[in-house]
Design a protein around this motif. Structure first.
Motif, PDB file in Angstrom:
ATOM      1  N   LYS A 161       0.838  -1.198   0.000  1.00  0.00           N
ATOM      2  CA  LYS A 161       0.000   0.000   0.000  1.00  0.00           C
ATOM      3  C   LYS A 161       0.869   1.243   0.000  1.00  0.00           C
ATOM      4  N   LYS A 162       0.498   2.163  -0.878  1.00  0.00           N
ATOM      5  CA  LYS A 162       1.125   3.489  -0.920  1.00  0.00           C
ATOM      6  C   LYS A 162       0.039   4.485  -1.249  1.00  0.00           C
ATOM      7  N   SER A 163       0.214   5.701  -0.792  1.00  0.00           N
ATOM      8  CA  SER A 163      -0.754   6.745  -1.116  1.00  0.00           C
ATOM      9  C   SER A 163      -0.532   7.210  -2.556  1.00  0.00           C
ATOM     10  N   THR A 164      -1.569   7.796  -3.112  1.00  0.00           N
ATOM     11  CA  THR A 164      -1.456   8.362  -4.460  1.00  0.00           C
ATOM     12  C   THR A 164      -0.348   9.413  -4.488  1.00  0.00           C
ATOM     13  N   GLU A 165      -0.262  10.213  -3.441  1.00  0.00           N
ATOM     14  CA  GLU A 165       0.774  11.249  -3.373  1.00  0.00           C
ATOM     15  C   GLU A 165       2.172  10.640  -3.435  1.00  0.00           C
ATOM     16  N   GLU A 166       2.390   9.548  -2.700  1.00  0.00           N
ATOM     17  CA  GLU A 166       3.696   8.876  -2.720  1.00  0.00           C
ATOM     18  C   GLU A 166       4.009   8.332  -4.123  1.00  0.00           C
ATOM     19  N   ILE A 167       3.014   7.713  -4.723  1.00  0.00           N
ATOM     20  CA  ILE A 167       3.198   7.109  -6.049  1.00  0.00           C
ATOM     21  C   ILE A 167       3.520   8.194  -7.074  1.00  0.00           C
ATOM     22  N   MET A 168       2.796   9.301  -7.029  1.00  0.00           N
ATOM     23  CA  MET A 168       3.023  10.370  -8.005  1.00  0.00           C
ATOM     24  C   MET A 168       4.377  11.054  -7.763  1.00  0.00           C
ATOM     25  N   LYS A 169       4.780  11.179  -6.499  1.00  0.00           N
ATOM     26  CA  LYS A 169       6.100  11.748  -6.190  1.00  0.00           C
ATOM     27  C   LYS A 169       7.183  10.843  -6.778  1.00  0.00           C
ATOM     28  N   GLU A 170       7.026   9.537  -6.566  1.00  0.00           N
ATOM     29  CA  GLU A 170       8.004   8.586  -7.097  1.00  0.00           C
ATOM     30  C   GLU A 170       7.994   8.580  -8.631  1.00  0.00           C
ATOM     31  N   LEU A 171       6.826   8.778  -9.221  1.00  0.00           N
ATOM     32  CA  LEU A 171       6.745   8.877 -10.682  1.00  0.00           C
ATOM     33  C   LEU A 171       7.610  10.034 -11.171  1.00  0.00           C
ATOM     34  N   GLY A 172       7.505  11.164 -10.490  1.00  0.00           N
ATOM     35  CA  GLY A 172       8.322  12.323 -10.843  1.00  0.00           C
ATOM     36  C   GLY A 172       9.807  12.094 -10.671  1.00  0.00           C
ATOM     37  N   GLU A 173      10.156  11.127  -9.834  1.00  0.00           N
ATOM     38  CA  GLU A 173      11.569  10.787  -9.604  1.00  0.00           C
ATOM     39  C   GLU A 173      12.045   9.678 -10.537  1.00  0.00           C
ATOM     40  N   GLY A 174      11.156   9.222 -11.438  1.00  0.00           N
ATOM     41  CA  GLY A 174      11.535   8.200 -12.413  1.00  0.00           C
ATOM     42  C   GLY A 174      11.363   6.766 -11.943  1.00  0.00           C
ATOM     43  N   ASN A 175      10.611   6.539 -10.877  1.00  0.00           N
ATOM     44  CA  ASN A 175      10.402   5.197 -10.346  1.00  0.00           C
ATOM     45  C   ASN A 175       9.642   4.334 -11.354  1.00  0.00           C
ATOM     46  N   GLN A 176      10.183   3.157 -11.670  1.00  0.00           N
ATOM     47  CA  GLN A 176       9.598   2.280 -12.693  1.00  0.00           C
ATOM     48  C   GLN A 176       8.244   1.720 -12.283  1.00  0.00           C
ATOM     49  N   LYS A 177       8.095   1.329 -11.015  1.00  0.00           N
ATOM     50  CA  LYS A 177       6.805   0.805 -10.553  1.00  0.00           C
ATOM     51  C   LYS A 177       5.709   1.866 -10.708  1.00  0.00           C
ATOM     52  N   SER A 178       6.018   3.082 -10.306  1.00  0.00           N
ATOM     53  CA  SER A 178       5.043   4.171 -10.414  1.00  0.00           C
ATOM     54  C   SER A 178       4.725   4.482 -11.873  1.00  0.00           C
ATOM     55  N   LEU A 179       5.706   4.377 -12.739  1.00  0.00           N
ATOM     56  CA  LEU A 179       5.472   4.586 -14.169  1.00  0.00           C
ATOM     57  C   LEU A 179       4.547   3.508 -14.724  1.00  0.00           C
ATOM     58  N   THR A 180       4.741   2.276 -14.310  1.00  0.00           N
ATOM     59  CA  THR A 180       3.867   1.181 -14.740  1.00  0.00           C
ATOM     60  C   THR A 180       2.432   1.429 -14.292  1.00  0.00           C
ATOM     61  N   VAL A 181       2.260   1.876 -13.052  1.00  0.00           N
ATOM     62  CA  VAL A 181       0.931   2.182 -12.522  1.00  0.00           C
ATOM     63  C   VAL A 181       0.305   3.336 -13.306  1.00  0.00           C
ATOM     64  N   TYR A 182       1.070   4.372 -13.536  1.00  0.00           N
ATOM     65  CA  TYR A 182       0.570   5.541 -14.269  1.00  0.00           C
ATOM     66  C   TYR A 182       0.149   5.153 -15.687  1.00  0.00           C
ATOM     67  N   ASN A 183       0.964   4.349 -16.348  1.00  0.00           N
ATOM     68  CA  ASN A 183       0.608   3.905 -17.703  1.00  0.00           C
ATOM     69  C   ASN A 183      -0.668   3.074 -17.706  1.00  0.00           C
ATOM     70  N   ALA A 184      -0.826   2.187 -16.715  1.00  0.00           N
ATOM     71  CA  ALA A 184      -2.050   1.383 -16.612  1.00  0.00           C
ATOM     72  C   ALA A 184      -3.257   2.290 -16.377  1.00  0.00           C
ATOM     73  N   PHE A 185      -3.105   3.267 -15.493  1.00  0.00           N
ATOM     74  CA  PHE A 185      -4.158   4.240 -15.223  1.00  0.00           C
ATOM     75  C   PHE A 185      -4.570   4.956 -16.513  1.00  0.00           C
ATOM     76  N   CYS A 186      -3.593   5.443 -17.272  1.00  0.00           N
ATOM     77  CA  CYS A 186      -3.886   6.173 -18.512  1.00  0.00           C
ATOM     78  C   CYS A 186      -4.561   5.276 -19.547  1.00  0.00           C
ATOM     79  N   GLU A 187      -4.124   4.032 -19.637  1.00  0.00           N
ATOM     80  CA  GLU A 187      -4.755   3.098 -20.581  1.00  0.00           C
ATOM     81  C   GLU A 187      -6.207   2.831 -20.201  1.00  0.00           C
ATOM     82  N   LEU A 188      -6.481   2.668 -18.915  1.00  0.00           N
ATOM     83  CA  LEU A 188      -7.857   2.434 -18.466  1.00  0.00           C
ATOM     84  C   LEU A 188      -8.719   3.683 -18.661  1.00  0.00           C
ATOM     85  N   LEU A 189      -8.135   4.855 -18.462  1.00  0.00           N
ATOM     86  CA  LEU A 189      -8.838   6.106 -18.755  1.00  0.00           C
ATOM     87  C   LEU A 189      -9.174   6.180 -20.244  1.00  0.00           C
ATOM     88  N   GLY A 190      -8.249   5.741 -21.089  1.00  0.00           N
ATOM     89  CA  GLY A 190      -8.501   5.707 -22.533  1.00  0.00           C
ATOM     90  C   GLY A 190      -9.630   4.778 -22.902  1.00  0.00           C
TER      91      GLY A 190
END
Length: 180
Positions: free
Chosen positions: A146-175
Motif C-alpha cells: 500500500k502506498k498513497s497516491t501522493e507517494e506514487i506520483m512523487k516517485e513517478l516524478g523521480e523516475g520510479n519504474q513501478k510508479s510509471l507502470t501504474v501511471y501507464n495502466a491508469f492512462c490506458e484504463l482512462l482511454g
C-alpha cells in the motif's frame, strides 16, 4: 437578473456542502441561484472552442453537433455529457455518476490488472481504477503493498519504474473509458 452559480447541486453524491437557497437569496439580494456541477460547466464551454482549439482523437469525422463528454479523474471520477437538441438548436448538459459504472478493459494486460484488483475489491467501479483512489488500487494490486497516491506520483516524478507502470495502466484504463 442577478444570478449566483454554485458548484454542484445540494444532493450531489460526492458533495457534502449544504446550501440554503432562500437564505442565500435573502442575504445577497440575488433573484436567482443556479447550482452547477463543475464538469457540467467544463462541458458547457466546449461548443465555444474554435476549431483550431480542438484535436480529434478518435473516429473519422468531427461532428459539429455531436455528443460532448468531459471526464475528470480526481478524488473520484466525474463525467459530464452534452447532447444536441436539433429541434431547439442547442446543447443540454448533464452530470452523471459514470464513476460508479463497472470498469472495462480492452486487452489481456488490462484484464490481468483487473484480476489483481479484484483480489482487493469485491467488484471494480470505474473510479476505483480511474481516479486518485485508482492509482493506489492499481499499485496495491500490482505490487502487493500500500502506498498513497501522493507517494506514487512523487516517485513517478523521480523516475520510479513501478510508479510509471501504474501511471501507464491508469492512462490506458482512462482511454478505455473515454473510448466507451
Amino acid at each position: 437578473v442577478n444570478t449566483l452559480v454554485l458548484d454542484n447541486k445540494p444532493d450531489d453524491e460526492n458533495n457534502y456542502w449544504n446550501y440554503n437557497s432562500p437564505n442565500i437569496k435573502a442575504e445577497t439580494g440575488l433573484a436567482k441561484i443556479t447550482y452547477l456541477n463543475d464538469l457540467v460547466a467544463h462541458a458547457s464551454a466546449i461548443p465555444f472552442l474554435k476549431s483550431d482549439e480542438k484535436i480529434k482523437i478518435y473516429g473519422k469525422n468531427i461532428h459539429e453537433r455531436g455528443p460532448i463528454v468531459v471526464i475528470g479523474p480526481g478524488t473520484g471520477l466525474g463525467v459530464s455529457y452534452g447532447l444536441y437538441n436539433y429541434d431547439q438548436e442547442k446543447y443540454y448538459f448533464h452530470p452523471s455518476e459514470a464513476g460508479n459504472t463497472l470498469a472495462a478493459f480492452a486487452d489481456i494486460k488490462q484484464l490481468e490488472i483487473m484480476q489483481k484488483v479484484l483480489k482487493i475489491k469485491r467488484f471494480i467501479r470505474s473510479e476505483e481504477v480511474i481516479s486518485g483512489e485508482g492509482i493506489y488500487n492499481i499499485y496495491e494490486a500490482l505490487y502487493g503493498e500500500k502506498k498513497s497516491t501522493e507517494e506514487i506520483m512523487k516517485e513517478l516524478g523521480e523516475g520510479n519504474q513501478k510508479s510509471l507502470t501504474v501511471y501507464n495502466a491508469f492512462c490506458e484504463l482512462l482511454g478505455v473509458l473515454a473510448r466507451n
